[in-house]
Design a protein around this motif. Sequence first.
Motif, PDB file in Angstrom:
ATOM      1  N   LEU A 136      -0.034  -8.327   7.206  1.00  5.44           N
ATOM      2  CA  LEU A 136       0.435  -8.696   8.543  1.00  5.44           C
ATOM      3  C   LEU A 136      -0.516  -8.088   9.573  1.00  5.44           C
ATOM      4  CD1 LEU A 136       2.640 -10.077  10.226  1.00  5.44           C
ATOM      5  CD2 LEU A 136       3.918  -7.927  10.182  1.00  5.44           C
ATOM      6  N   ASP A 137      -1.078  -8.928  10.434  1.00  2.00           N
ATOM      7  CA  ASP A 137      -2.032  -8.495  11.446  1.00  2.00           C
ATOM      8  C   ASP A 137      -1.282  -7.956  12.664  1.00  2.00           C
ATOM      9  OD1 ASP A 137      -4.073  -8.094  13.205  1.00  2.00           O
ATOM     10  OD2 ASP A 137      -4.701 -10.200  13.322  1.00  2.00           O
ATOM     11  N   PHE A 138      -1.307  -6.641  12.847  1.00  2.00           N
ATOM     12  CA  PHE A 138      -0.573  -6.000  13.934  1.00  2.00           C
ATOM     13  C   PHE A 138      -1.168  -6.315  15.303  1.00  2.00           C
ATOM     14  CE2 PHE A 138       1.723  -4.096  10.689  1.00  2.00           C
ATOM     15  CZ  PHE A 138       2.626  -3.155  11.134  1.00  2.00           C
ATOM     16  N   THR A 139      -2.445  -6.676  15.361  1.00  2.00           N
ATOM     17  CA  THR A 139      -3.086  -6.888  16.662  1.00  2.00           C
ATOM     18  C   THR A 139      -2.509  -8.093  17.388  1.00  2.00           C
ATOM     19  OG1 THR A 139      -4.862  -8.226  15.674  1.00  2.00           O
ATOM     20  CG2 THR A 139      -5.232  -5.856  15.856  1.00  2.00           C
ATOM     21  N   LYS A 140      -1.870  -8.998  16.678  1.00  2.00           N
ATOM     22  CA  LYS A 140      -1.314 -10.195  17.314  1.00  2.00           C
ATOM     23  C   LYS A 140      -0.079  -9.893  18.146  1.00  2.00           C
ATOM     24  CE  LYS A 140      -0.429 -12.857  13.897  1.00  2.00           C
ATOM     25  NZ  LYS A 140      -0.050 -14.096  13.175  1.00  2.00           N
ATOM     26  N   PHE A 141       0.496  -8.717  17.974  1.00  2.00           N
ATOM     27  CA  PHE A 141       1.800  -8.437  18.568  1.00  2.00           C
ATOM     28  C   PHE A 141       1.722  -7.547  19.807  1.00  2.00           C
ATOM     29  CE2 PHE A 141       2.420  -9.640  14.203  1.00  2.00           C
ATOM     30  CZ  PHE A 141       3.514 -10.490  14.255  1.00  2.00           C
ATOM     31  N   GLY A 142       0.522  -7.260  20.271  1.00  2.00           N
ATOM     32  CA  GLY A 142       0.368  -6.530  21.520  1.00  2.00           C
ATOM     33  C   GLY A 142       0.806  -5.092  21.481  1.00  2.00           C
ATOM     34  N   VAL A 143       0.716  -4.454  20.310  1.00  3.00           N
ATOM     35  CA  VAL A 143       1.125  -3.059  20.200  1.00  3.00           C
ATOM     36  C   VAL A 143      -0.102  -2.158  20.135  1.00  3.00           C
ATOM     37  CG1 VAL A 143       3.303  -3.590  19.082  1.00  3.00           C
ATOM     38  CG2 VAL A 143       1.261  -3.218  17.676  1.00  3.00           C
ATOM     39  N   LYS A 144       0.098  -0.908  20.503  1.00  7.64           N
ATOM     40  CA  LYS A 144      -0.966   0.074  20.403  1.00  7.64           C
ATOM     41  C   LYS A 144      -0.914   0.754  19.039  1.00  7.64           C
ATOM     42  CE  LYS A 144      -1.173   1.193  25.341  1.00  7.64           C
ATOM     43  NZ  LYS A 144      -1.053   2.267  26.355  1.00  7.64           N
ATOM     44  N   GLY A 145      -2.063   0.898  18.445  1.00  7.39           N
ATOM     45  CA  GLY A 145      -2.130   1.592  17.170  1.00  7.39           C
ATOM     46  C   GLY A 145      -1.901   0.662  16.000  1.00  7.39           C
ATOM     47  N   LYS A 146      -2.811   0.671  15.054  1.00  9.76           N
ATOM     48  CA  LYS A 146      -2.687  -0.150  13.854  1.00  9.76           C
ATOM     49  C   LYS A 146      -2.449   0.751  12.653  1.00  9.76           C
ATOM     50  CE  LYS A 146      -5.698  -3.342  13.105  1.00  9.76           C
ATOM     51  NZ  LYS A 146      -6.988  -4.044  12.955  1.00  9.76           N
ATOM     52  N   PRO A 147      -1.696   0.285  11.674  1.00  8.62           N
ATOM     53  CA  PRO A 147      -1.526   1.069  10.456  1.00  8.62           C
ATOM     54  C   PRO A 147      -2.788   1.014   9.609  1.00  8.62           C
ATOM     55  CG  PRO A 147      -0.474  -1.056  10.205  1.00  8.62           C
ATOM     56  CD  PRO A 147      -0.947  -0.990  11.628  1.00  8.62           C
ATOM     57  N   VAL A 148      -2.879   1.909   8.663  1.00 10.56           N
ATOM     58  CA  VAL A 148      -3.957   1.907   7.676  1.00 10.56           C
ATOM     59  C   VAL A 148      -3.464   1.166   6.442  1.00 10.56           C
ATOM     60  CG1 VAL A 148      -5.345   3.341   6.138  1.00 10.56           C
ATOM     61  CG2 VAL A 148      -4.974   4.057   8.510  1.00 10.56           C
ATOM     62  N   TYR A 149      -4.144   0.082   6.089  1.00 11.91           N
ATOM     63  CA  TYR A 149      -3.758  -0.693   4.918  1.00 11.91           C
ATOM     64  C   TYR A 149      -4.526  -0.225   3.687  1.00 11.91           C
ATOM     65  CZ  TYR A 149      -0.827  -4.430   6.896  1.00 11.91           C
ATOM     66  OH  TYR A 149       0.197  -5.154   7.455  1.00 11.91           O
ATOM     67  N   ILE A 150      -3.816  -0.156   2.550  1.00 13.37           N
ATOM     68  CA  ILE A 150      -4.441   0.077   1.241  1.00 13.37           C
ATOM     69  C   ILE A 150      -3.800  -0.877   0.244  1.00 13.37           C
ATOM     70  CG2 ILE A 150      -4.948   2.516   1.715  1.00 13.37           C
ATOM     71  CD1 ILE A 150      -2.544   3.240  -0.058  1.00 13.37           C
ATOM     72  N   ASN A 151      -4.452  -1.085  -0.885  1.00 13.80           N
ATOM     73  CA  ASN A 151      -3.876  -1.946  -1.916  1.00 13.80           C
ATOM     74  C   ASN A 151      -4.609  -1.759  -3.237  1.00 13.80           C
ATOM     75  OD1 ASN A 151      -2.121  -3.911  -2.995  1.00 13.80           O
ATOM     76  ND2 ASN A 151      -2.272  -5.161  -1.138  1.00 13.80           N
ATOM     77  N   ILE A 152      -4.067  -2.415  -4.269  1.00 19.97           N
ATOM     78  CA  ILE A 152      -4.641  -2.389  -5.618  1.00 19.97           C
ATOM     79  C   ILE A 152      -4.640  -3.813  -6.153  1.00 19.97           C
ATOM     80  CG2 ILE A 152      -4.411  -1.485  -7.975  1.00 19.97           C
ATOM     81  CD1 ILE A 152      -2.778   0.843  -6.777  1.00 19.97           C
ATOM     82  N   VAL A 153      -5.714  -4.212  -6.817  1.00 23.68           N
ATOM     83  CA  VAL A 153      -5.780  -5.528  -7.443  1.00 23.68           C
ATOM     84  C   VAL A 153      -6.031  -5.360  -8.938  1.00 23.68           C
ATOM     85  CG1 VAL A 153      -6.554  -6.708  -5.356  1.00 23.68           C
ATOM     86  CG2 VAL A 153      -8.245  -5.788  -6.947  1.00 23.68           C
ATOM     87  N   ARG A 154      -5.802  -6.452  -9.658  1.00 23.16           N
ATOM     88  CA  ARG A 154      -5.913  -6.425 -11.122  1.00 23.16           C
ATOM     89  C   ARG A 154      -6.545  -7.715 -11.615  1.00 23.16           C
ATOM     90  NH1 ARG A 154      -0.695  -5.220 -15.118  1.00 23.16           N
ATOM     91  NH2 ARG A 154      -1.880  -4.961 -17.061  1.00 23.16           N
TER      92      ARG A 154
END
Length: 319
Positions: A109-127
Motif C-alpha cells: 500500500l503506497d502511503f504517499t497517496k493519502f497525504g500523510v507525513k512519514g512513510k513506514p519501512v517495508y520489508i518482505n520475503i520471497v520464495r
Amino acid sequence: MYSAERSMARHEVREVEQRQTRDTLRDPPLSPDIEDLVIIYNRVPKTASTSFTNIAYDLCAKNHFHVLHINTTKNNPVMSLQDQMRFVRNVTSWREMKPGFYHGHVAYLDFTKFGVKGKPVYINIVRDPIERLVSYYYFLRFGDDYRPGLRRRKQGDKKTFDECVSSGGSDCAPEKLWLQIPFFCGHYSECWNVGSRWALEQAKLNLVNEYLLVGLTEELEDFIMLLEAALPRFFTGATQLYRTGKKSHLRKTSEKKPPSKESIAKLQQSNIWKMENEFYEFALEQFQFVRAHSVREKDGDLYLLAQNFFYEKIYPKVN
C-alpha cells in the motif's frame, strides 16, 4: 548456488580495517524519528513468514517495540478504499503503538497517496514460486507442525501434487503461482490480472524503490542478519535467536512430497511461471547485491562489515 553466493561475497566486498578502537565508538542517542519508526511486513503466504514473525514477537518486549497482526476478513490481501484510509491513519498516528512492527497477508500500500507525513519501512520475503505453491498445496490439506490440531480447508484430500498436475487440477494450476507479483504490485486492478506484464514491472519498481530489504526463504538467516545490522532498534539479538533453533521459529508443512521433474517441467511451460520466476530472480539478484556489499567471508562464515565511510574536510573550522 549457495557456495557461489558466499564466494561472491568474499570477492566483491573488500575487508575494511576498523578506523577507531571499540572503546571510542559511541552510538548516538535514539532520535524521535527512530522511536516513531513503523515497519510493515506484508508477508506472502508460505515463505517462512511465521518463522520470521515469531522472532519479532520474541524480541518485542526486550527491545521495546510493538508487534501487531493485520487480520483481514477471509485473508483478502486487497483492502477497500475506506479501510486503506483507516489503516494509513492508524499506522501514522497511533503513537501508543510506536515503534511498531505490523505484519499480515496484505498487498503493498503506497502511503504517499493519502497525504500523510512519514512513510513506514517495508520489508518482505520471497520464495521460489513452485516451491511456494507446493508448500501451500500440502498446507491446505495437512496443515503444519505449528498448529497441528487445526482443520484445514482441503483436509481429507489425499491427492498428491503430482497427481493434481497430471489431472489438471485447479489447486496446482499455473494461475495459482500468481501471488508474489501482485503482493508487491499493490492495490491496483492490473496487479491482480494474472499474467500482466505491467504488474510484473510495477512489482519490480516497488521492490527496489519502496522496500528496505527483501529476503529469500532459502536465505532466511542472512536476511535476519542484515536486518539486525540495518535496524538494531528492532532486531538486536535476532540472528542469535534464530540460530538457537527454538521450535517457535520453525514451521514445517506436514506430509509434503517434492514434485516430480515432470510436474515442474509442466508448470515451467506456462507464461505465468516465467513471469513469477523472473520476479523471484530479480529479487534474488537484488538481495545478493545488498549482501555482497554488506558482509565478508572468513573461514566459511559471513561477518558484517564495519562502517566504511567517514567525514572529512569539515568547514568552517571550529576552534
